[in-house]
Design an enzyme around this catalytic site. Sequence first.
Site, short mmCIF file in Angstrom:
data_model
loop_
_atom_site.label_atom_id
_atom_site.label_comp_id
_atom_site.label_asym_id
_atom_site.label_seq_id
_atom_site.Cartn_x
_atom_site.Cartn_y
_atom_site.Cartn_z
N ARG A 70 0.82 -1.22 0.00
CA ARG A 70 0.00 0.00 0.00
C ARG A 70 0.85 1.26 0.00
NH1 ARG A 70 -5.00 0.21 4.04
NH2 ARG A 70 -3.33 0.07 5.56
N VAL A 102 -10.35 0.65 -3.62
CA VAL A 102 -9.63 -0.60 -3.43
C VAL A 102 -8.64 -0.54 -2.27
CG1 VAL A 102 -9.88 -1.22 -5.86
CG2 VAL A 102 -7.85 0.03 -5.11
N GLU A 103 -8.19 -1.71 -1.84
CA GLU A 103 -7.19 -1.89 -0.77
C GLU A 103 -7.56 -1.12 0.50
OE1 GLU A 103 -3.07 -1.67 -1.69
OE2 GLU A 103 -3.29 -2.64 -3.63
N GLY A 104 -8.82 -1.24 0.88
CA GLY A 104 -9.32 -0.54 2.05
C GLY A 104 -9.98 0.75 1.63
#
Length: 835
Positions: free
Chosen positions: A376, A498-500
């Site tokens: 991230r 995306v990704e949280g």
Amino acid sequence: MTTTTWAVLLVVALIGLAYKKANLKISTLVIAAITVAAYLSDAATGFIVTSVIFTAVFGVLSLSTFRANTITRPIFAIYKKILPEMSETESTALEAGTVWWDGELFAGKPDWHKLMDHPNPQLRPDEQAFLDNEVETLCSMINEYEIKENGDMPVELWDYIKANRFFAMIIPKEYGGLAFSAQAQSAVLQKLAGLSSTVLSTVGVPNSLGPGELLLKYGTEDQKNHYLPRLVDGREIPCFGLTGPRAGSDATSLPDTGVVCKGMWEGEEVLGLKMNFNKRYITLAPVATVVGLAFRMFDPEKLLGDKNDIGITVALLPRELEGMDIGNRHNPIGSPFMNGPIFGKDVFIPLSFIIGGAANAGQGWRMLVECLSVGRCITLPSSGAGGGKYAVATAGAYARIRRQFGIPISKLEGVQEPLARIAGNSYINSAAARVTAISIDNGEKPSVPSAILKYNLTESARQLSIDSMDIHGGSAIMRGPNNYVESGYSSVPVAITVEGANILTRTMITFGQGAIRCHPFVLPEMNAAKENNLAAFDKALFGHFGFIFSNIARSFVLSTTNAAFTSVPASGPTKKHYKQINRYAANFALSVDMAMFSLQGDLKFRELISARLADMLSKLYLASMTLKHWEDQGRQKDDLPLVEYAMAKLFSEFEDALDGFAKNLPARPVGWLVRALTMPLGRSVSKPSDKLVAKVVDLTTGATATRERLITGTYRGDNGRNPMFKYDSLLTRVDQADPIYKKIGIALKAGQYDESNLTIENRITDGVAMGILTQEEGDFMIAFEKDVLEMVNVDHFPLEGLGPVSVKHESTKDTAKAEKKPAKKKADKKTEEAS
């Protein structure tokens, strides 16, 4: 000395001791000395009694053993009862990664040498060569409009990406990979970011959280030797299945299962897993050949041991497995990157398919959070940083060459505001992405900074795309090959989600993880309670008390003096900004403890309070990265307006969050105290001034050294459709065009031109004929205006070029022709009869 003087001296001493965080023994001696001196000077009895009480309290508290057994023990007993149970997944998430600069900010007194001594490496020769050659070639092949129209990248693009190991940036050279640093990976992705969100996603995801990284860190040697070389040369395309319909951001609630059982594999009965799963939003799934899959593992028959719920596990599944359905696609807005669902019903795999083998059963959550903290920090922040550079390069140049009302639109104040915002945000994004990537190369696994960057840089990309749209106006809303703005604008929601998801990242993850992980005393207190260690708890507890009183003193002193007397590692024009961060770090640390004190366990559920604390932390982190970036770039004096803009923006946003925090604390007296200690004189900073905005625009809309530094690493080549190449050419000529425009304008005002002569081309030609312009000036301007017109024109298509047309209207000409045809036939008939 009067009693009042002694009282003031005592107060100053207490504040000073707290400010310096003096230990209790030193504090006892100092207050005792004041007491004796006051007694000898015949100070009032009331003051002497008060001073003796302070001396006695400090003296008793300095006796650690006595203190622990008499004062701390009952607190310890209560603390253990109210300490909430922490799940294994929460504990794993907190333990993941490392504490870096985020810890300094939570401490309230950042050690600037830790950041200033942070390395500033350049890319390796092989990394720079890859950027200059393979990445440059890939960029020249990208046509985002065609990708969107066709719904996929062309075959030659896929083949080039696989053949040139773009999927293998994180894989070591021993397996044939590129073994790039995090800084190099970020540079590659930033170069792609402005050109195509589809290509960025396709290259970025395999180098982020996915089978490659999981295999490298946790795979068995057999798994590594089999898969990694195949991932390198493109024989295998990976994807990773984590999210599902009922477990999106809450990845710990996976409903997907793998049940231990016996089954047939390659003609033999083996111990394995019967799996059932339903995944969605999986990037590269439709074309993947190997699927990394997260699921919850159970052993009801106790074939592996005594435990039924083994926990979250990660396995690698080949595409051809019976019972696995893969190949359908989602249709993401803005970007047709490969993304789709994966279904599995009663899919059997041997235990050897678990990444790391059976020994890693139940270790999936730890594996995921450890990898996610690094991934991230690179992929999504790179999209924000690269997109910012692209926006500066295109919107700035467009505004400089596009003229309205007789001047470049970059001179219009209404346009300058978003232009400066683009430049300022881009500078912040580049700084944060670069410095944090270097920290990863230096051994850090920054879990909290990864959340800060994910949220703030993707939100910044959202604003960048909106501002770029507004500046380009109509040319940004008409789809076609010439519209280079629409792709970034329409694909931003993907990065936000995306990704949280960003809402979750801001309101729960950033501060929720940092409050325990980075606070200097909270985690030691919790660990001491779990271990039932009274001495360790006593040390942490009274360290925490000292920390709170120190931050109370520091916040008040630094806020009333605007941190004028704090020491910082820099001199010159940025010195004041380091001092301001010192002040704000103390304010933030105090706010954290006041929130914990007043809300206790309820803080976990007060998401807007957590969000404002996350905002404060984020602004301090981004400001620190920006100052470090300026230092690393050689303290370029020309870039100072960008630094000033960034600091004004971030500091004003910090005070917005601090003000909102103090106003919304449920315990109002605590909120009033926070405000009195952190903003006793009111707000101290303003948003960027109009004058500063104009400076930033002048620096970043022309062919300046500042602009070059700001957009470094972007694709500037001539592939026939790259706006950057065309704008570079225009910017090298626009300063020469300005005085010629001025000559034409003066002649117009003087009435030298025919009023009906409105086109710039005719005015140039006539200007040469009338002697207003030289022939050389005329030839230059005709060529220049031709290129300008090419950049401001928009695409148009045949009437039926975009699909069938439901209603057609005949033109006046067509109607007239239709009416004349019968008359013509009648005339012909009369002629024949006459014959």
